[in-house]
Design an enzyme around this catalytic site. Sequence first.
Site, short mmCIF file in Angstrom:
data_model
loop_
_atom_site.label_atom_id
_atom_site.label_comp_id
_atom_site.label_asym_id
_atom_site.label_seq_id
_atom_site.Cartn_x
_atom_site.Cartn_y
_atom_site.Cartn_z
N HIS A 147 -13.12 14.62 -52.08
CA HIS A 147 -12.27 15.65 -51.50
C HIS A 147 -11.26 15.07 -50.50
CE1 HIS A 147 -15.23 15.45 -48.19
NE2 HIS A 147 -14.33 16.03 -47.43
N ASP A 148 -11.58 13.93 -49.91
CA ASP A 148 -10.67 13.32 -48.93
C ASP A 148 -9.94 12.10 -49.49
OD1 ASP A 148 -10.82 15.03 -46.76
OD2 ASP A 148 -12.51 13.98 -45.83
N LYS A 151 -6.60 10.76 -48.20
CA LYS A 151 -6.46 10.01 -46.95
C LYS A 151 -6.19 8.53 -47.19
CE LYS A 151 -9.29 13.08 -44.07
NZ LYS A 151 -10.55 13.22 -43.29
N HIS A 176 -3.04 15.39 -46.57
CA HIS A 176 -3.99 14.63 -47.41
C HIS A 176 -4.57 15.45 -48.56
CE1 HIS A 176 -7.29 16.30 -44.84
NE2 HIS A 176 -8.03 16.12 -45.92
N HIS A 200 -9.23 22.62 -49.87
CA HIS A 200 -10.44 22.59 -49.04
C HIS A 200 -10.14 22.74 -47.55
CE1 HIS A 200 -9.56 18.19 -48.59
NE2 HIS A 200 -10.28 18.27 -47.50
N HIS A 201 -8.86 22.76 -47.15
CA HIS A 201 -8.52 23.05 -45.75
C HIS A 201 -7.80 24.39 -45.61
CE1 HIS A 201 -9.88 19.68 -43.38
NE2 HIS A 201 -9.46 18.85 -44.30
N ASP A 229 -18.12 20.45 -45.69
CA ASP A 229 -17.36 19.41 -44.99
C ASP A 229 -17.48 19.60 -43.48
OD1 ASP A 229 -15.51 17.38 -44.40
OD2 ASP A 229 -13.79 18.70 -44.74
#
Length: 288
Positions: A147-148, A151, A176, A200-201, A229
């Site tokens: 998911h990240d 980055k 990201h 997801h954010h 998360d």
Amino acid sequence: LTGFMIRFTRSEPGKEDWDGSAMWKADHNAQNLLIPLEVNNSRFITGYVVLEESGFPEDGQSILFDYAGSSFRESRAGLTIHHELGDPSLEKGYEITLLKLAYSIDHCNYLSHNHAIKTAFWARIIAAQLGFSADQLDQIELASKIHDVGKVVVPKSVLTQPTKLSDAEWMIMRRHPTFGAMIMKPAYHLHPLIPAVEAHHEHFDGSGYPFGLVGAQIPIEARIIAVADAFATMTEGRVYRRASTPSEALLELYRCSGNQFDPQIISILISQVTTSEANDSHCQWGPV
């Protein structure tokens, strides 16, 4: 190969590190990326996937090198440039690459060495309570692990900064999820996971990013990953604050229920942590 002039150089036999000087030199337009590709977890690079989308940071390639380090090793065979994937072995190789990059991102900070694995653990537990099928559980677990991945083009200095980010640093950090979606696109089998990673954010009340989605507009997988998360992050701690206890983290998540997070998913996590005695102490990266 539009936009690139690639000069491949062979390093001495036995040299295994992947870096800009030993492996290749590239003069390219800013914002494009070359992603290393492995096949069948051979631990040797067999080629590169070209991401020809606009929007990556100008120094994204060098930042990616910084994360990858010696995680990838050069093949002595010829290297191939891929504009798209499709072959199952290539797609699996690209998935392995993204998992390696996710591992590298987690290991930027000693406090978050297993963050993606913990996120995946809690996401799978929540999804199971919502009736996800076995295949859907596997998919949300993989989405959580990567998911990240966006980055990988955010400087390490930004990810590990102990003080408040500047406006410019925050601008790159909040992109990201979009970078992650762009990086996932070459692998067709990852396309169903992109909405979860990209959103997801997002916040339940519409105050999140990158799209400002509200409530059910946010994919359910993204809403699950957001809670998993956050819980993993709070209980791990960061350089700028101590780790919360599970009870403290659940209290904060409950406070943000209905604003930042989906209330139903918060309720499920609280129930699983407090009644099933589930914990993530065993979660750690295995071989990638």
